[in-house]
Design a protein around this motif. Structure first.
Motif, mmCIF file in Angstrom:
data_model
loop_
_atom_site.group_PDB
_atom_site.id
_atom_site.type_symbol
_atom_site.label_atom_id
_atom_site.label_comp_id
_atom_site.label_asym_id
_atom_site.label_seq_id
_atom_site.Cartn_x
_atom_site.Cartn_y
_atom_site.Cartn_z
ATOM 1 N N GLN A 6 0.807 -1.219 0.000
ATOM 2 C CA GLN A 6 0.000 0.000 0.000
ATOM 3 C C GLN A 6 0.839 1.267 0.000
ATOM 4 N N LEU A 7 2.026 1.194 0.591
ATOM 5 C CA LEU A 7 2.934 2.348 0.533
ATOM 6 C C LEU A 7 3.381 2.569 -0.907
ATOM 7 N N THR A 8 3.678 1.474 -1.596
ATOM 8 C CA THR A 8 4.064 1.568 -3.012
ATOM 9 C C THR A 8 2.927 2.148 -3.842
ATOM 10 N N GLN A 9 1.693 1.651 -3.595
ATOM 11 C CA GLN A 9 0.529 2.161 -4.332
ATOM 12 C C GLN A 9 0.314 3.646 -4.045
ATOM 13 N N ALA A 10 0.502 4.041 -2.772
ATOM 14 C CA ALA A 10 0.312 5.447 -2.406
ATOM 15 C C ALA A 10 1.324 6.342 -3.108
ATOM 16 N N ILE A 11 2.578 5.922 -3.126
ATOM 17 C CA ILE A 11 3.617 6.724 -3.791
ATOM 18 C C ILE A 11 3.338 6.814 -5.289
ATOM 19 N N ASN A 12 2.909 5.698 -5.869
ATOM 20 C CA ASN A 12 2.586 5.695 -7.302
ATOM 21 C C ASN A 12 1.416 6.631 -7.622
ATOM 22 N N ASP A 13 0.314 6.483 -6.857
ATOM 23 C CA ASP A 13 -0.916 7.235 -7.147
ATOM 24 C C ASP A 13 -0.846 8.705 -6.753
ATOM 25 N N ILE A 14 -0.121 8.989 -5.668
ATOM 26 C CA ILE A 14 -0.109 10.352 -5.133
ATOM 27 C C ILE A 14 1.065 11.182 -5.631
ATOM 28 N N VAL A 15 2.206 10.541 -5.795
ATOM 29 C CA VAL A 15 3.426 11.296 -6.136
ATOM 30 C C VAL A 15 3.858 11.115 -7.595
ATOM 31 N N LEU A 16 3.985 9.873 -8.033
ATOM 32 C CA LEU A 16 4.587 9.618 -9.349
ATOM 33 C C LEU A 16 3.649 9.889 -10.520
ATOM 34 N N LEU A 17 2.461 9.253 -10.516
ATOM 35 C CA LEU A 17 1.541 9.400 -11.659
ATOM 36 C C LEU A 17 1.108 10.849 -11.916
ATOM 37 N N PRO A 18 0.740 11.635 -10.867
ATOM 38 C CA PRO A 18 0.352 13.026 -11.126
ATOM 39 C C PRO A 18 1.481 13.878 -11.702
ATOM 40 N N ASN A 19 2.719 13.434 -11.499
ATOM 41 C CA ASN A 19 3.873 14.170 -12.030
ATOM 42 C C ASN A 19 4.444 13.522 -13.290
ATOM 43 N N ASP A 20 3.586 12.707 -13.956
ATOM 44 C CA ASP A 20 3.930 12.082 -15.245
ATOM 45 C C ASP A 20 5.175 11.213 -15.193
ATOM 46 N N TYR B 184 16.046 -14.365 9.919
ATOM 47 C CA TYR B 184 14.698 -13.907 9.567
ATOM 48 C C TYR B 184 14.743 -12.575 8.832
ATOM 49 N N ASN B 185 15.709 -11.735 9.174
ATOM 50 C CA ASN B 185 15.814 -10.424 8.525
ATOM 51 C C ASN B 185 15.979 -10.553 7.014
ATOM 52 N N PHE B 186 16.661 -11.613 6.562
ATOM 53 C CA PHE B 186 16.839 -11.823 5.111
ATOM 54 C C PHE B 186 15.500 -12.189 4.461
ATOM 55 N N ILE B 187 14.710 -13.048 5.153
ATOM 56 C CA ILE B 187 13.374 -13.401 4.643
ATOM 57 C C ILE B 187 12.501 -12.147 4.605
ATOM 58 N N TYR B 188 12.603 -11.366 5.671
ATOM 59 C CA TYR B 188 11.793 -10.155 5.828
ATOM 60 C C TYR B 188 12.079 -9.158 4.716
ATOM 61 N N ILE B 189 13.349 -8.933 4.485
ATOM 62 C CA ILE B 189 13.761 -7.961 3.456
ATOM 63 C C ILE B 189 13.380 -8.454 2.064
ATOM 64 N N GLY B 190 13.482 -9.774 1.841
ATOM 65 C CA GLY B 190 13.070 -10.337 0.549
ATOM 66 C C GLY B 190 11.588 -10.137 0.293
ATOM 67 N N SER B 191 10.782 -10.215 1.368
ATOM 68 C CA SER B 191 9.333 -10.047 1.214
ATOM 69 C C SER B 191 8.966 -8.613 0.834
ATOM 70 N N ILE B 192 9.812 -7.647 1.198
ATOM 71 C CA ILE B 192 9.562 -6.252 0.835
ATOM 72 C C ILE B 192 9.564 -6.102 -0.683
ATOM 73 N N VAL B 193 10.513 -6.745 -1.322
ATOM 74 C CA VAL B 193 10.624 -6.682 -2.793
ATOM 75 C C VAL B 193 9.415 -7.351 -3.442
ATOM 76 N N ILE B 194 9.000 -8.518 -2.914
ATOM 77 C CA ILE B 194 7.842 -9.238 -3.467
ATOM 78 C C ILE B 194 6.572 -8.412 -3.301
ATOM 79 N N ALA B 195 6.386 -7.823 -2.096
ATOM 80 C CA ALA B 195 5.164 -7.062 -1.802
ATOM 81 C C ALA B 195 5.025 -5.828 -2.682
ATOM 82 N N ALA B 196 6.146 -5.203 -3.001
ATOM 83 C CA ALA B 196 6.116 -3.977 -3.810
ATOM 84 C C ALA B 196 5.695 -4.239 -5.244
ATOM 85 N N THR B 197 5.741 -5.512 -5.658
ATOM 86 C CA THR B 197 5.450 -5.831 -7.064
ATOM 87 C C THR B 197 4.277 -6.804 -7.210
ATOM 88 N N SER B 198 3.444 -6.949 -6.148
ATOM 89 C CA SER B 198 2.331 -7.913 -6.175
ATOM 90 C C SER B 198 0.987 -7.218 -6.032
#
Length: 454
Positions: A166-180, A395-409
């Motif tokens: 949702q943070l990724t979606q927010a940045i995309n919808d609020i910051v990136l897309l309106p600024n082309d 666990y931190n390696f699993i955790y950090i890997g999930s950040i990448v997956i979540a940002a693109t799912s």
């Protein structure tokens, strides 16, 4: 895969779990004779540090324990989760989230009191608390499979996939897309890398660094969000009473529900939706908060239970209600097809054109980042219980890997995944809590007699 995850979440959130969470919570409420609620003022005194003793066993203060727990619960559940509840269930969904919170206050009191009553030692001899420890210490070694079940699903439930998505979606919808700016896999991966770096710096410092960061972030983010929503409500003050009443009336009519039926009816489906979103928001009965409260510096279990009880009140009764009213009074829930954080952004932008969504972006950023810190602690604690303290850093390696997956799912897949896993975490947490509840009541009576004498 998305269909499979949805089926799994729907199956996990069947009638038995609702009975266990809400029925169990009501039982705890009656068993305690509503006593924790009668000492709400005393809980605030504890929170202010009146009873703090640096020599007490534990790692962090009452205040830091609460803010660490709140940093995980005050997150996307309050912004995106409420938006999902209203877009699917209408205004009435919020009422059932309130019910979930009131019952959840009692549940959190019991689970967090147990987290101090039955603290165990990890492989290094450090005192630890949480469902996995109070299951083993309170019920005995024969119940360890239940503790293992909680820890296994806890490692999955702590993954920050909804917050990051949702943070990724927010940045995309609020910051990136309106600024082309072109949005796609490349931009999402860049955002994921930035979050990975930020999260790594904090979680590498362990609980003390996490609790210090959250104790500064949480009060600020609640006040900022409260102030912004207040502007929206004042701008639409004439509509606030109408929608506040509608939350109550629609809770029993389900006129705006547009999802799947539950056991043949839409009212049952609305109740389930509200409870599910409420549980996702305040996590009462799931078992995450007792892991933070179990680390508090105290030798009085009931005190920590009272502090934990404040969590659902702040999280759901205050913050979620603010989000719901902002979405309702601006009318965006009926005029847009947006969902999740984008729906909340639409409400902010309607009252504060051009800059409203950017202010929400600041809140979302703080909500998400603070949640990343505390969830990393929860997951590593589960890993430590299963495999020993020396291996918890893996666990931190699993955790950090999930950040990448979540940002693109897809959002729905991430939300359903955590919903389903939370359900499976709640089973061992609630079963153990219900069995050990009479011991909490004895502890509670002794404590309140002592308070009156002093």
């Amino acid at each position: 895969m998305e269909h499979f995850i949805k089926t799994f979440a729907d199956y996990a959130w069947g009638l038995p779990l609702v009975v266990l969470l809400i029925g169990g919570g009501v039982y705890l409420l009656i068993l305690s004779k509503f006593l924790p609620f009668r000492y709400f003022g005393h809980a605030l005194e504890i929170l202010r540090g009146k009873y703090d003793d640096p020599n007490d066993p534990g790692q962090i203060s009452h205040f830091k324990a609460l803010t660490t727990a709140l940093s995980s619960t005050i997150g996307m559940g309050n912004v995106a989760g409420v938006a999902v509840a209203i877009s699917v269930g209408g205004p009435g969904a919020m009422f059932w989230m309130w019910v979930s919170a009131i019952v959840g206050m009692s549940t959190k009191f019991f689970t967090s009191t147990l987290a101090i009553m039955y603290r165990g030692k990890d492989s290094t001899g450090t005192l630890q608390g949480g469902p996995m420890y109070f299951i083993v210490e309170g019920l005995g070694a024969s119940w360890k499979p239940l503790a293992i079940m909680f820890s296994l699903f806890g490692m999955l439930g702590a993954l920050p996939v909804v917050n990051v998505n949702q943070l990724t979606q927010a940045i995309n919808d609020i910051v990136l897309l309106p600024n082309d700016v072109e949005v796609g896999l490349k931009s999402n991966l860049i955002l994921a890398v930035v979050l990975v770096l930020l999260t790594s710096i904090i979680i590498a410092g362990g609980l003390r660094r996490i609790s210090t960061a959250t104790s500064k972030l949480v009060p600020f983010m609640v006040l900022l969000y409260f102030g912004l929503v207040l502007i929206i409500l004042i701008s639409n003050y004439d509509l606030v009473p109408k929608y506040f009443v509608l939350i109550f009336t629609d809770a029993f009519s389900a006129n705006f529900y547009n999802g799947d039926a539950f056991m043949g009816g839409v009212l049952g489906a609305l109740i389930l939706l509200g409870i599910r979103r409420g549980a996702f928001s305040n996590e009462a009965g799931i078992g995450t908060a007792p892991m933070a409260h179990g680390a508090a510096k105290t030798d009085e279990p009931v005190r920590e239970g009272l502090i934990a009880m404040l969590g659902p009140a702040i999280d759901t009764l205050v913050v979620c209600t603010l989000t719901a009213l902002a979405i309702l009074v601006t009318g965006v829930w009926e005029t847009t097809s947006n969902n999740g954080v984008s729906l909340t952004a639409a409400a902010f932008n309607k009252v504060m054109p051009n800059y409203g969504s950017y202010l929400l972006m600041v809140c979302v950023l703080i909500f998400s980042v603070s949640s990343l810190f505390s969830y990393a602690y929860y997951g590593s604690k589960c890993m430590s219980f299963l495999f020993g303290d020396r291996k918890k850093h893996y666990y931190n390696f699993i955790y950090i890997g999930s950040i990448v997956i979540a940002a693109t799912s897809p959002f729905s897949a991430m939300l359903n995944l955590i919903d389903g896993v939370f359900a499976l975490m709640a089973i061992p947490t609630m079963l153990a809590t219900l069995i050990l509840a009479p011991k909490v009541v004895l502890e509670m009576k002794a404590y309140f007699i002592k308070i009156k004498e002093n």
